[in-house]
Design a protein around this motif. Structure first.
Motif, mmCIF file in Angstrom:
data_model
loop_
_atom_site.group_PDB
_atom_site.id
_atom_site.type_symbol
_atom_site.label_atom_id
_atom_site.label_comp_id
_atom_site.label_asym_id
_atom_site.label_seq_id
_atom_site.Cartn_x
_atom_site.Cartn_y
_atom_site.Cartn_z
ATOM 1 N N LEU A 1 -3.796 40.693 51.616
ATOM 2 C CA LEU A 1 -3.265 41.451 50.438
ATOM 3 C C LEU A 1 -1.989 42.217 50.408
ATOM 4 C CD1 LEU A 1 -6.863 43.055 49.609
ATOM 5 C CD2 LEU A 1 -5.894 41.156 48.531
ATOM 6 N N ARG B 1 -34.230 42.357 47.294
ATOM 7 C CA ARG B 1 -33.496 42.481 46.367
ATOM 8 C C ARG B 1 -32.174 43.354 46.617
ATOM 9 N NH1 ARG B 1 -36.697 44.390 41.095
ATOM 10 N NH2 ARG B 1 -38.415 43.062 42.153
ATOM 11 N N THR B 2 -32.519 44.155 47.356
ATOM 12 C CA THR B 2 -31.443 45.037 47.500
ATOM 13 C C THR B 2 -30.030 44.295 48.483
ATOM 14 O OG1 THR B 2 -32.914 46.847 47.973
ATOM 15 C CG2 THR B 2 -30.669 47.217 48.889
ATOM 16 N N ILE C 1 -7.698 33.927 46.056
ATOM 17 C CA ILE C 1 -6.491 33.777 45.290
ATOM 18 C C ILE C 1 -5.182 33.440 46.241
ATOM 19 C CG2 ILE C 1 -4.862 34.880 43.598
ATOM 20 C CD1 ILE C 1 -7.421 36.672 42.964
ATOM 21 N N SER C 2 -4.686 32.312 45.797
ATOM 22 C CA SER C 2 -3.586 31.670 46.756
ATOM 23 C C SER C 2 -2.406 32.574 46.605
ATOM 24 C CB SER C 2 -3.425 30.330 46.477
ATOM 25 O OG SER C 2 -2.611 30.229 45.165
ATOM 26 N N ALA C 3 -1.564 32.997 47.708
ATOM 27 C CA ALA C 3 -0.359 33.725 47.791
ATOM 28 C C ALA C 3 0.654 32.723 47.268
ATOM 29 C CB ALA C 3 -0.222 34.145 49.124
ATOM 30 N N THR C 4 1.711 33.567 46.623
ATOM 31 C CA THR C 4 2.752 32.652 46.337
ATOM 32 C C THR C 4 3.776 32.395 47.367
ATOM 33 O OG1 THR C 4 2.725 34.240 44.519
ATOM 34 C CG2 THR C 4 4.624 32.786 44.470
ATOM 35 N N MET D 1 -18.067 38.882 45.826
ATOM 36 C CA MET D 1 -17.115 39.221 44.376
ATOM 37 C C MET D 1 -15.768 40.091 45.107
ATOM 38 S SD MET D 1 -19.402 41.033 41.554
ATOM 39 C CE MET D 1 -17.920 41.521 40.726
ATOM 40 N N PHE E 1 -28.294 42.126 46.289
ATOM 41 C CA PHE E 1 -27.231 42.930 45.342
ATOM 42 C C PHE E 1 -26.037 43.063 46.247
ATOM 43 C CE2 PHE E 1 -25.476 47.160 44.605
ATOM 44 C CZ PHE E 1 -25.236 47.054 43.220
ATOM 45 N N ILE E 2 -26.408 43.479 47.581
ATOM 46 C CA ILE E 2 -25.156 43.712 48.354
ATOM 47 C C ILE E 2 -24.304 42.542 48.836
ATOM 48 C CG2 ILE E 2 -24.701 44.462 50.995
ATOM 49 C CD1 ILE E 2 -26.994 46.406 50.762
ATOM 50 N N ILE F 1 -6.288 44.496 43.851
ATOM 51 C CA ILE F 1 -7.515 44.768 44.631
ATOM 52 C C ILE F 1 -7.289 46.049 45.322
ATOM 53 C CG2 ILE F 1 -8.658 43.984 46.528
ATOM 54 C CD1 ILE F 1 -7.959 41.173 45.607
ATOM 55 N N LEU G 1 -12.041 37.816 45.376
ATOM 56 C CA LEU G 1 -10.797 38.182 45.005
ATOM 57 C C LEU G 1 -9.726 38.364 46.158
ATOM 58 C CD1 LEU G 1 -11.906 41.231 42.637
ATOM 59 C CD2 LEU G 1 -10.656 39.363 41.718
ATOM 60 N N SER G 2 -10.107 38.721 47.125
ATOM 61 C CA SER G 2 -9.085 38.864 48.124
ATOM 62 C C SER G 2 -8.745 37.723 48.873
ATOM 63 C CB SER G 2 -9.554 39.985 49.364
ATOM 64 O OG SER G 2 -10.801 39.352 49.935
ATOM 65 N N VAL G 3 -9.515 36.759 49.231
ATOM 66 C CA VAL G 3 -9.398 35.685 49.832
ATOM 67 C C VAL G 3 -8.963 34.189 49.022
ATOM 68 C CG1 VAL G 3 -10.027 34.006 51.633
ATOM 69 C CG2 VAL G 3 -10.451 36.290 51.700
ATOM 70 N N ALA H 1 -22.273 41.729 45.745
ATOM 71 C CA ALA H 1 -20.970 42.514 45.689
ATOM 72 C C ALA H 1 -19.961 42.074 46.633
ATOM 73 C CB ALA H 1 -21.686 43.992 45.969
ATOM 74 N N MET I 1 -36.621 45.188 49.237
ATOM 75 C CA MET I 1 -35.773 44.895 50.302
ATOM 76 C C MET I 1 -34.705 43.620 50.166
ATOM 77 S SD MET I 1 -34.686 46.197 53.225
ATOM 78 C CE MET I 1 -33.786 45.536 54.629
#
Lengths: 564, 352
Positions: B198, A3-4, A22-25, A14, A7-8, B220, A18-20, A11, A1
Motif C-alpha cells: 500500500l 455464521r460468525t 488493485i494494480s499499482a501504477t 473485502m 462474517f469474518i 485504505i 482492496l489492498s491486493v 470482512a 459459530m
C-alpha cells in the motif's frame, strides 16, 4: 459459530481485495520526486516565504550563484564583475559602480528575449515597497542608480564603497518584465501576479529563466516542473521534477523507503540515522547557516535582575556554567560544532577566544559579583533579589530541549530559571505589539538570527547597533537585548565600506572580537543541511554539489543524473 | 414542532456570537502572523507594515473583529504609506458571506475557495471511513450482543479496548510500517512484487494517472486507521444498546409468537436499538466536515484537517475563524436535525 466465521471471512476478503486486487501504477524512471515539508502559498520571488524561494531554483535563476564551496559562478552574466576585469569601478566620490553584461541569446521560458530592461524593471520594483511586498534588505538605501547601457549591459552605482556587491543588494534579472509590467500598471503592485499562483502555474502563466518550467500545481499535493526547452544551460538529467508536499517527518522517511519520493532534505539531525537505514538511500550533509544561540538581555532589561545581566562577569558566568559542546553532541548529533561568533566562520580571527564550560569560573565570577546563596535555599541572591532568569524560546522542540538542559546547568551553580516557551508570533512580535524581545521583557532567550554566509559585514544596525534598541519613540528597532558597542558599530560600518580585501578582513576580525567581547550572543549549534537520496533513482556522484546558502538548495538540480 | 425549531434557531444566534468572539480572540494567541519577519534582516519595517495593512492587521483587535463581521469596503486602507488611506477595502465580511482571505498558510487565497478545494477530499476520506465504521460496527456490535460472552464477543471486547486506547497517529504509523514499508522489504527479499504494497501517503501517486484505482489504494490506510478506532467505540455502543433491547419484554413476546431470530434481531431489536445511534451520527457529521487533523497530516491527505494544521502556525485568523464558524454552525444545525429526527422516529418523544 458457522455464521460468525462466514462474517469474518467476508470482512477479510473485502479488505484483501482492496489492498491486493488493485494494480499499482507503473513508475516513470525519468521523473524525480522531492519530498517538500511545507507547501508555499505562492511562488513569489524573493519571498518572505522560505519554501517558495527554494522552489525558484527550478524555474527562475539569477545573474550568478554560489556552489557548495561558496564559490561564485556566473549564470545569466558573461562573467562575474570584478576590479580586475574592469567591471567594478570606484568613482571619484568613492562609491562603487558595477557593470553587468548579460549573456547573448538568453530566453525566457516563453521564448521572449531576456534583456537589461528586465533587470531594470526589478530594480524599479525593489526601490518602491508599494510595488511589491518582499524583502529588499538595504537595497533602497545603498543603490544610488541603475543605468541601462544597451540590451545586454547595465550598471548599478552604489551610494558608498560597496565591497559586497556580489552577495548583497545585487541586480536581479530572474523575472520577466513583459509578464509583470502590465500587472504593475493595472494594479500598482506585482503582489497579485498570476504567474506566482497555483492558478497561474496551471494556466501556463509562470515564466522564468531556469532549467524547468512550473507546469502543474495541485494544491495540497505537489508542484510539477518540466524541462524548459528554452534553457541554454546543461540539459536536465531528469525531464520532470515534482515537489511532493509531506508535512509529517516520519512519513517523509517512510515515503523515501517506499519509493514514493526520491529525495528528502532539511530533516533534523536526530533523523539522520533513520534515513541511513533506508535501503538504497545515501545521506549527505552540507554546512548550514542556521543555528540557534542563547541571547542575554543586558542593555534593554527592566526586570529584577537587570543589574546582574549588565555585569559582563555575570554574563560570562552564565555561559561558563553551560557545557555547550556536550549539549550540541547530545541534542543535535555527533560532530556538531558550537559556533564562536555570529559572523561566518571564514572571517573569525584565528585566536578568537570564547567561553568554555568551566563551573569553577562560573561560581567564582558570581561570588565576586556579590551573587551568593545568602539564605541557603540553593539560589544565589543579592540585595534581596534572587538570581532567577526569565528564559524564553519558541515552541520548537529542539529549543525547548536546550532550554531544559541549560536550566539544569544553571541550577548546578545556584541560578534559577523560569522556562517560558512561547509561540514565535509572541516572541518576535514588534515593540508596539508588546513582543517579548522588542520590549526587552526577558533575561535570556534561545532563537536563531541568520547571518550572511558570504560577507563579514553584519549590516544590521537595527539588531546590534546602539540606535536599534526599540522604544516608544523608535519602535522599529530589533535590538531587544540592548547590545550597544559604539566600537563595534564603527568597525562594522568600516567593514561595509572597505574595498581592499586584506584590510577589510583585518577590520572584520576586530569587529568580531568586539562583538564576542560583549558576551550577549552565545552560539549553541550550527546545524547541517541534510539530504537523503535514493541511489536507485539518482546517481549520487552528480547530486552533491548543492547550495549551502539559505535559498539555493538544488541550485544545480539540472546536473543530477538518473542512476545508471 | 415549527415553534421548537424556530426557538432553537434563535437560541443559536447568541451561542454563535459568543463562539466567534472567543475564537477570534484566541486566534491571536499565536501572535502576529508576520512576526517571523523580525528574524530576517532583509525584511524592512515598511514591508511588514504593508503586508499587515493589506490584511487589516494594523487595526486593533476589536476593529479587526468588526471588519471580519461586516467587511472593510466602507473604509480606505493606506497602501502607499503616506499616512492617509486611499485604497478602498475589498472585504465584505462574514455577514455578507465573505470568509476573507488567508493571511499566511495560503496567502491571498479566498478562504471559501480553500474550502471548496479541500472539502471534497475530506468528504471522500471521512464519508468512506464513516460508512466502513457504521457497517462494521453494526455487524460486530449485533453479533457480539446476540452471542454474548461467546469467544467472538470476548475477542471483540479485547480488541476494542486495545484499539480504543490507541491514539490514531500510532495506529496510522503502525499500519504504514506493516503494509507499506515492511511489506516492500519482505517482498523484495523474497523476490515478490512490492507494487502490491500500500502507498504511504497522499491521495494519488504523483507519478501515476490519478485513476479511481489509485484513489482506492491510497484510501485504505487512512480509512482503516480512522475506522479501526471508531469501530471499536461504536461496536461497544451498539452491543450495549442491543443487549438492552433483546432482553426487553416485547422481544420475549416476539419469540413466543414464533418469529425467526433473524426477524427478531434485524426488524424488531435493531430498529429500536438504532434510535440512540441517530444522535451520535448527527453529532459526528459536523466533525466529518472539519476533517481528521492528525490522519490527514500523517497521510498528507489534502483535506480540511491538513489545511487547519497549516492555519495554526503561524496563525491565520481568517482561516481559523472560518473553520470554527463552519463547525459551530454545523454542530448547531445537526443537533437540531437529530432532535427533529428523534421525535419523528420515536412517537413517544414530543417537543412542547
Amino acid at each position: 459459530m458457522k455464521r460468525t466465521a462466514r462474517f469474518i471471512l467476508v470482512a477479510l476478503v473485502m479488505v484483501l481485495s482492496l489492498s491486493v486486487g488493485i494494480s499499482a501504477t507503473a513508475q516513470d524512471g525519468n521523473v524525480l520526486v522531492i519530498g517538500w515539508e511545507q507547501e508555499p502559498p505562492l511562488l513569489t520571488p524573493r519571498s518572505d516565504l522560505a519554501f517558495a524561494s527554494l522552489l525558484t531554483n527550478f524555474y527562475a535563476r539569477d545573474v550568478w550563484n554560489w556552489d557548495v564551496n561558496r564559490q561564485i559562478y556566473p549564470v545569466m552574466v558573461e562573467e562575474i564583475p570584478s576590479p580586475e576585469n574592469g567591471m567594478v569601478e570606484t568613482l571619484e566620490n568613492g562609491a562603487t559602480k558595477v557593470t553587468y553584461k548579460l549573456r547573448e541569446g538568453l530566453l525566457w521560458s516563453d521564448g521572449e528575449a531576456i534583456t537589461s530592461a528586465d533587470c531594470a524593471f526589478w530594480h524599479e520594483v525593489t526601490m518602491d515597497p508599494t510595488k511589491g511586498t518582499f524583502q529588499r534588505g538595504s537595497y533602497p538605501e545603498v543603490v544610488a542608480s541603475f543605468d541601462v547601457i544597451d540590451d545586454l549591459t547595465f550598471s548599478m552605482t552604489y551610494t558608498t564603497p560597496f565591497p559586497d556587491y556580489t552577495s548583497q543588494s545585487t541586480a536581479t534579472c530572474g523575472y520577466p518584465e513583459h509578464i509583470l509590467r502590465p500587472i504593475l500598471e493595472a494594479e500598482g503592485t506585482i503582489d497579485n501576479a498570476a504567474m506566482f499562483t497555483p492558478d497561474g502555474v496551471n494556466a501556463g502563466a509562470t515564466v522564468g529563466y531556469g532549467p524547468y518550467i512550473a507546469t502543474e500545481w495541485i494544491v495540497g499535493e505537489s508542484i510539477r516542473f518540466e524541462a524548459n526547452p528554452n534553457w541554454d544551460g546543461a540539459a536536465p538529467g531528469f525531464s520532470t521534477v515534482i515537489a511532493r508536499f509531506i508535512l509529517d517527518s516520519a512519513q517523509m522517511q517512510n515515503a523515501l523507503a517506499a519509493g514514493e519520493i526520491d529525495v528528502a532534505f532539511n530533516f533534523s539531525d536526530d533523523l539522520v540515522e533513520g534515513y541511513q537505514a533506508v535501503e538504497g538511500a545515501e545521506v549527505f550533509g552540507t554546512p548550514g547557516v542556521f543555528g540557534d544561540a542563547i541571547w542575554l538581555n543586558y542593555g534593554n532589561n527592566r526586570g529584577p535582575i537587570a543589574s546582574a545581566l549588565a555585569d559582563v562577569n555575570v554574563r560570562t558566568a552564565l555561559i561558563a556554567a553551560i557545557d555547550r559542546a556536550t549539549l550540541a553532541e547530545q541534542l543535535i548529533g555527533p560532530g556538531t560544532g558550537v559556533p564562536k561568533a555570529w559572523h561566518p566562520e571564514a572571517f573569525w580571527p584565528e585566536d578568537l577566544e570564547t567561553i568554555g564550560y568551566d563551573v569553577d569560573l562560573a561560581n567564582s565570577l558570581l561570588d565576586a559579583a556579590g551573587w551568593v546563596d545568602s539564605d541557603g535555599d540553593g539560589l544565589r541572591d543579592k540585595d534581596g533579589v534572587a538570581l532567577i532568569i526569565r528564559f524564553f524560546t519558541t515552541d520548537r522542540q529542539i529549543r525547548k530541549d536546550y532550554q531544559i538542559a541549560i536550566a539544569e546547568y544553571w541550577s548546578a551553580v545556584g541560578i534559577g530559571s523560569q522556562l517560558l516557551p512561547v509561540p514565535a508570533g509572541i516572541l518576535f512580535a514588534d515593540y508596539l505589539e508588546r513582543g517579548i524581545l522588542d520590549t526587552g521583557d526577558f533575561d535570556a532567550a534561545i532563537f536563531a538570527l541568520s547571518a550572511s554566509a558570504l560577507s563579514p559585514y553584519a549590516d544590521a544596525p537595527d539588531w546590534f547597533g546602539c540606535d536599534g534598541i526599540p522604544s516608544a519613540e523608535d519602535p522599529n528597532g530589533n535590538n531587544g537585548w540592548g547590545s550597544c558597542s559604539p566600537e563595534f558599530d564603527a568597525l562594522d560600518l568600516q567593514v561595509g565600506s572597505t574595498v581592499d580585501p586584506a584590510e577589510r578582513l583585518a577590520i572584520a576580525q576586530e569587529a568580531i572580537r568586539e562583538f564576542v567581547g560583549e558576551q550577549f550572543w552565545h552560539g549553541l549549534y550550527l546545524r547541517q543541511t541534510w539530504y537523503a537520496i535514493n541511489t536507485n533513482v539518482i546517481d549520487p556522484a552528480t547530486a552533491k554539489d548543492v547550495g549551502t546558502l539559505s535559498a539555493n538548495y538544488f541550485n544545480k538540480i539540472e546536473l543530477w543524473q538518473p542512476a545508471s | 414542532m415549527t415553534k421548537y425549531v424556530v426557538q432553537r434557531l434563535l437560541q443559536a444566534i447568541p451561542l454563535l456570537t459568543i463562539v466567534t468572539i472567543v475564537v477570534f480572540s484566541l486566534s491571536f494567541a499565536g501572535g502576529n502572523p508576520f512576526a517571523y519577519l523580525a528574524q530576517d534582516p532583509r525584511a524592512r519595517p515598511e514591508d511588514k507594515f504593508l503586508l499587515q495593512e493589506k490584511y487589516g492587521l494594523n487595526d486593533s483587535i476589536p476593529v479587526q473583529f468588526v471588519t471580519w463581521l461586516i467587511g472593510d469596503d466602507w473604509r480606505l486602507r493606506d497602501l502607499n504609506m503616506d499616512g492617509v488611506g486611499e485604497t478602498p477595502g475589498e472585504r465584505q465580511g462574514i455577514l455578507r458571506g465573505d470568509f476573507g482571505e488567508s493571511v499566511s498558510a495560503f496567502r491571498g487565497k479566498e478562504v471559501s475557495r480553500i474550502f471548496a478545494e479541500r472539502m471534497p477530499n475530506t468528504l471522500i476520506l471521512m464519508v468512506t471511513q464513516y460508512v466502513v465504521t457504521i457497517v462494521f460496527a453494526l455487524g460486530i456490535g449485533i453479533l457480539a450482543a446476540i452471542r454474548q460472552y461467546s469467544w467472538f464477543d470476548n475477542m471483540v471486547t479485547s480488541i476494542s479496548f486495545v484499539l480504543y486506547a490507541m491514539p490514531v497517529f500510532l495506529v496510522a504509523l503502525l499500519l504504514v510500517q506493516v503494509f507499506a514499508v515492511q511489506c516492500r522489504e519482505v517482498l523484495r527479499a523474497v523476490g515478490g512484487d512490492p507494487s502490491i504494497c500500500l502507498p504511504v501517503q497522499g491521495m494519488y501517486d504523483v507519478r501515476g494517472d490519478r485513476s479511481f484505482d489509485e484513489l482506492l489504494r491510497h484510501l485504505i490506510l487512512p480509512v482503516v486507521s480512522l475506522a479501526a478506532i471508531n469501530i471499536a467505540g461504536y461496536s461497544r455502543y451498539i452491543r450495549s444498546t442491543m443487549l438492552e433491547v433483546i432482553n426487553s419484554d416485547y422481544i420475549r413476546t416476539a419469540r413466543s409468537k414464533g418469529l425467526t431470530e433473524r426477524r427478531i434481531t434485524f426488524l424488531h431489536a435493531l430498529k429500536n436499538a438504532s434510535l440512540p445511534l441517530v444522535t451520535i451520527i448527527a453529532l459526528d457529521i459536523p466533525f466529518l466536515l472539519g476533517g481528521a487533523v492528525i490522519t490527514e497530516t500523517i497521510f498528507s491527505w489534502p483535506g480540511m484537517g491538513l489545511a487547519f494544521i497549516n492555519a495554526v502556525q503561524p496563525a491565520d485568523p481568517p482561516l481559523l475563524m472560518a473553520f470554527t464558524v463552519m463547525t459551530a454552525v454545523a454542530v448547531v444545525f445537526f443537533q437540531l436535525v437529530a432532535d427533529v429526527l428523534y421525535s419523528w422516529l420515536d412517537p413517544r418523544i414530543r417537543y412542547n
